[in-house]
Design a protein around this motif. Structure first.
Motif, PDB file in Angstrom:
ATOM      1  N   ASP A   1       1.083-103.759 -55.149  1.00 47.04           N
ATOM      2  CA  ASP A   1       0.826-105.176 -54.893  1.00 47.04           C
ATOM      3  C   ASP A   1       0.010-105.388 -53.609  1.00 47.04           C
ATOM      4  O   ASP A   1       0.235-106.349 -52.882  1.00 47.04           O
ATOM      5  CB  ASP A   1       2.146-105.949 -54.828  1.00 47.04           C
ATOM      6  CG  ASP A   1       1.969-107.365 -55.377  1.00 47.04           C
ATOM      7  OD1 ASP A   1       0.977-107.576 -56.113  1.00 47.04           O
ATOM      8  OD2 ASP A   1       2.783-108.244 -55.067  1.00 47.04           O
ATOM      9  N   ASP A   2      -0.913-104.471 -53.331  1.00 44.89           N
ATOM     10  CA  ASP A   2      -1.802-104.587 -52.174  1.00 44.89           C
ATOM     11  C   ASP A   2      -3.239-104.529 -52.696  1.00 44.89           C
ATOM     12  O   ASP A   2      -3.891-103.492 -52.669  1.00 44.89           O
ATOM     13  CB  ASP A   2      -1.507-103.448 -51.184  1.00 44.89           C
ATOM     14  CG  ASP A   2      -2.312-103.576 -49.886  1.00 44.89           C
ATOM     15  OD1 ASP A   2      -3.286-104.361 -49.855  1.00 44.89           O
ATOM     16  OD2 ASP A   2      -1.962-102.872 -48.920  1.00 44.89           O
ATOM     17  N   LEU A   3      -3.708-105.671 -53.201  1.00 44.58           N
ATOM     18  CA  LEU A   3      -5.037-105.687 -53.821  1.00 44.58           C
ATOM     19  C   LEU A   3      -6.155-105.404 -52.823  1.00 44.58           C
ATOM     20  O   LEU A   3      -7.117-104.718 -53.181  1.00 44.58           O
ATOM     21  CB  LEU A   3      -5.286-107.000 -54.574  1.00 44.58           C
ATOM     22  CG  LEU A   3      -4.582-107.112 -55.938  1.00 44.58           C
ATOM     23  CD1 LEU A   3      -4.938-108.424 -56.622  1.00 44.58           C
ATOM     24  CD2 LEU A   3      -4.935-105.945 -56.858  1.00 44.58           C
ATOM     25  N   PRO A   4      -6.091-105.875 -51.567  1.00 42.04           N
ATOM     26  CA  PRO A   4      -7.148-105.504 -50.625  1.00 42.04           C
ATOM     27  C   PRO A   4      -7.267-103.986 -50.450  1.00 42.04           C
ATOM     28  O   PRO A   4      -8.378-103.454 -50.373  1.00 42.04           O
ATOM     29  CB  PRO A   4      -6.739-106.198 -49.323  1.00 42.04           C
ATOM     30  CG  PRO A   4      -5.917-107.373 -49.775  1.00 42.04           C
ATOM     31  CD  PRO A   4      -5.185-106.892 -50.997  1.00 42.04           C
ATOM     32  N   LEU A   5      -6.129-103.285 -50.426  1.00 40.74           N
ATOM     33  CA  LEU A   5      -6.167-101.819 -50.334  1.00 40.74           C
ATOM     34  C   LEU A   5      -6.810-101.238 -51.592  1.00 40.74           C
ATOM     35  O   LEU A   5      -7.655-100.350 -51.514  1.00 40.74           O
ATOM     36  CB  LEU A   5      -4.760-101.240 -50.149  1.00 40.74           C
ATOM     37  CG  LEU A   5      -4.690 -99.699 -50.187  1.00 40.74           C
ATOM     38  CD1 LEU A   5      -5.424 -99.085 -49.003  1.00 40.74           C
ATOM     39  CD2 LEU A   5      -3.235 -99.228 -50.224  1.00 40.74           C
ATOM     40  N   ALA A   6      -6.414-101.757 -52.759  1.00 42.63           N
ATOM     41  CA  ALA A   6      -6.983-101.276 -54.021  1.00 42.63           C
ATOM     42  C   ALA A   6      -8.501-101.445 -54.016  1.00 42.63           C
ATOM     43  O   ALA A   6      -9.245-100.532 -54.380  1.00 42.63           O
ATOM     44  CB  ALA A   6      -6.362-102.026 -55.200  1.00 42.63           C
ATOM     45  N   GLU A   7      -8.959-102.619 -53.589  1.00 40.52           N
ATOM     46  CA  GLU A   7     -10.397-102.888 -53.572  1.00 40.52           C
ATOM     47  C   GLU A   7     -11.120-101.912 -52.647  1.00 40.52           C
ATOM     48  O   GLU A   7     -12.180-101.380 -53.002  1.00 40.52           O
ATOM     49  CB  GLU A   7     -10.655-104.341 -53.152  1.00 40.52           C
ATOM     50  CG  GLU A   7     -10.205-105.336 -54.218  1.00 40.52           C
ATOM     51  CD  GLU A   7     -10.103-106.768 -53.709  1.00 40.52           C
ATOM     52  OE1 GLU A   7     -10.757-107.096 -52.691  1.00 40.52           O
ATOM     53  OE2 GLU A   7      -9.361-107.559 -54.328  1.00 40.52           O
ATOM     54  N   ALA A   8     -10.554-101.668 -51.465  1.00 34.49           N
ATOM     55  CA  ALA A   8     -11.178-100.747 -50.507  1.00 34.49           C
ATOM     56  C   ALA A   8     -11.239 -99.334 -51.080  1.00 34.49           C
ATOM     57  O   ALA A   8     -12.254 -98.643 -50.957  1.00 34.49           O
ATOM     58  CB  ALA A   8     -10.403-100.760 -49.187  1.00 34.49           C
ATOM     59  N   CYS A   9     -10.155 -98.907 -51.724  1.00 37.19           N
ATOM     60  CA  CYS A   9     -10.112 -97.559 -52.306  1.00 37.19           C
ATOM     61  C   CYS A   9     -11.111 -97.423 -53.452  1.00 37.19           C
ATOM     62  O   CYS A   9     -11.821 -96.414 -53.546  1.00 37.19           O
ATOM     63  CB  CYS A   9      -8.698 -97.244 -52.802  1.00 37.19           C
ATOM     64  SG  CYS A   9      -7.493 -96.997 -51.484  1.00 37.19           S
ATOM     65  N   PHE A  10     -11.147 -98.417 -54.333  1.00 39.06           N
ATOM     66  CA  PHE A  10     -12.055 -98.349 -55.478  1.00 39.06           C
ATOM     67  C   PHE A  10     -13.508 -98.357 -54.995  1.00 39.06           C
ATOM     68  O   PHE A  10     -14.357 -97.643 -55.536  1.00 39.06           O
ATOM     69  CB  PHE A  10     -11.805 -99.503 -56.451  1.00 39.06           C
ATOM     70  CG  PHE A  10     -10.473 -99.437 -57.160  1.00 39.06           C
ATOM     71  CD1 PHE A  10      -9.713 -98.270 -57.168  1.00 39.06           C
ATOM     72  CD2 PHE A  10      -9.971-100.548 -57.826  1.00 39.06           C
ATOM     73  CE1 PHE A  10      -8.483 -98.214 -57.827  1.00 39.06           C
ATOM     74  CE2 PHE A  10      -8.747-100.496 -58.486  1.00 39.06           C
ATOM     75  CZ  PHE A  10      -8.003 -99.337 -58.492  1.00 39.06           C
ATOM     76  N   ALA A  11     -13.800 -99.163 -53.971  1.00 35.53           N
ATOM     77  CA  ALA A  11     -15.157 -99.205 -53.422  1.00 35.53           C
ATOM     78  C   ALA A  11     -15.536 -97.837 -52.855  1.00 35.53           C
ATOM     79  O   ALA A  11     -16.658 -97.353 -53.070  1.00 35.53           O
ATOM     80  CB  ALA A  11     -15.251-100.278 -52.336  1.00 35.53           C
ATOM     81  N   ALA A  12     -14.600 -97.206 -52.165  1.00 37.67           N
ATOM     82  CA  ALA A  12     -14.870 -95.902 -51.549  1.00 37.67           C
ATOM     83  C   ALA A  12     -15.126 -94.836 -52.617  1.00 37.67           C
ATOM     84  O   ALA A  12     -15.947 -93.936 -52.424  1.00 37.67           O
ATOM     85  CB  ALA A  12     -13.694 -95.490 -50.662  1.00 37.67           C
ATOM     86  N   ALA A  13     -14.438 -94.942 -53.747  1.00 41.62           N
ATOM     87  CA  ALA A  13     -14.634 -93.976 -54.832  1.00 41.62           C
ATOM     88  C   ALA A  13     -15.971 -94.213 -55.543  1.00 41.62           C
ATOM     89  O   ALA A  13     -16.647 -93.273 -55.960  1.00 41.62           O
ATOM     90  CB  ALA A  13     -13.481 -94.072 -55.835  1.00 41.62           C
ATOM     91  N   LEU A  14     -16.340 -95.483 -55.662  1.00 39.47           N
ATOM     92  CA  LEU A  14     -17.519 -95.853 -56.453  1.00 39.47           C
ATOM     93  C   LEU A  14     -18.834 -95.669 -55.694  1.00 39.47           C
ATOM     94  O   LEU A  14     -19.836 -95.232 -56.265  1.00 39.47           O
ATOM     95  CB  LEU A  14     -17.368 -97.316 -56.886  1.00 39.47           C
ATOM     96  CG  LEU A  14     -18.464 -97.916 -57.755  1.00 39.47           C
ATOM     97  CD1 LEU A  14     -18.626 -97.120 -59.050  1.00 39.47           C
ATOM     98  CD2 LEU A  14     -18.132 -99.377 -58.061  1.00 39.47           C
TER      99      LEU A  14
END
Length: 140
Positions: free
Chosen positions: A74-87
Motif C-alpha cells: 500500500d505504498d504506491l509512491p514507492l511502487a512508482e519509483a521502483c517501476f520507473a527505475a526498472a523501466l
C-alpha cells in the motif's frame, strides 16, 4: 477433454498474438522473477516473432520491491519509483517499444509513472478479456 466445448485461452499467447497483429518486433516484459523463470511470456512472444526484453537483475529486484513493498504494501509512491527505475534503462536502450504489464500489480502503479506517460502499455488481462468476449460472442 471432458468439456470439448471449453477452450482455454493462454494469457501470454493471446498477448503475443495481439502484438504480432500490430506488427510489433520487440516488447519489454515487466513481471515477477517467478514469471521470468517460467519463461511464460518469452516463449509465447518468440513464437510470434516478438523479441522479449527484460530488465537486468537489479531491475528485476526493483520490480519485485515495487510489487511487494509498493503495491501490496500500500505504498504506491514507492511502487512508482521502483517501476520507473526498472523501466528507464530499457527505454533508454530500446526506445519506444510496447511494455507488457505481466503481473496484475503493475497496472496499478505503472501508468502514473512519468516514463510511462507516452508509452505503449499492454495489459494482458485486458487482452485476455477481449479475446474471451470475442470467443463468447462469436457465431457458432
Amino acid at each position: 477433454a471432458m468439456f470439448p466445448q471449453v477452450q482455454l485461452l493462454h494469457i501470454a499467447q493471446e498477448t503475443a498474438a495481439h502484438l504480432q497483429s500490430q506488427g510489433v518486433q520487440k516488447a519489454i516484459v515487466l513481471a515477477t522473477a517467478g514469471t521470468y523463470q517460467t519463461g511464460l511470456y518469452d516463449t509465447a512472444l518468440k513464437a510470434c516473432g516478438v523479441e522479449p526484453l527484460r530488465p537486468d537483475a537489479a531491475g528485476i529486484a526493483q520490480l519485485m520491491r515495487g510489487i511487494y513493498e509498493g503495491v501490496k504494501g500500500d505504498d504506491l509512491p514507492l511502487a512508482e519509483a521502483c517501476f520507473a527505475a526498472a523501466l528507464e534503462p530499457l527505454q533508454g536502450q530500446h526506445g519506444h517499444v510496447p511494455i507488457i504489464m505481466g503481473c496484475t500489480e503493475i497496472p496499478l502503479a505503472l501508468p502514473q509513472v512519468k516514463q510511462a506517460q507516452n508509452a505503449w502499455l499492454v495489459d494482458p488481462a485486458w487482452i485476455l478479456a477481449q479475446a474471451l468476449a470475442q470467443q463468447a460472442y462469436a457465431a457458432p
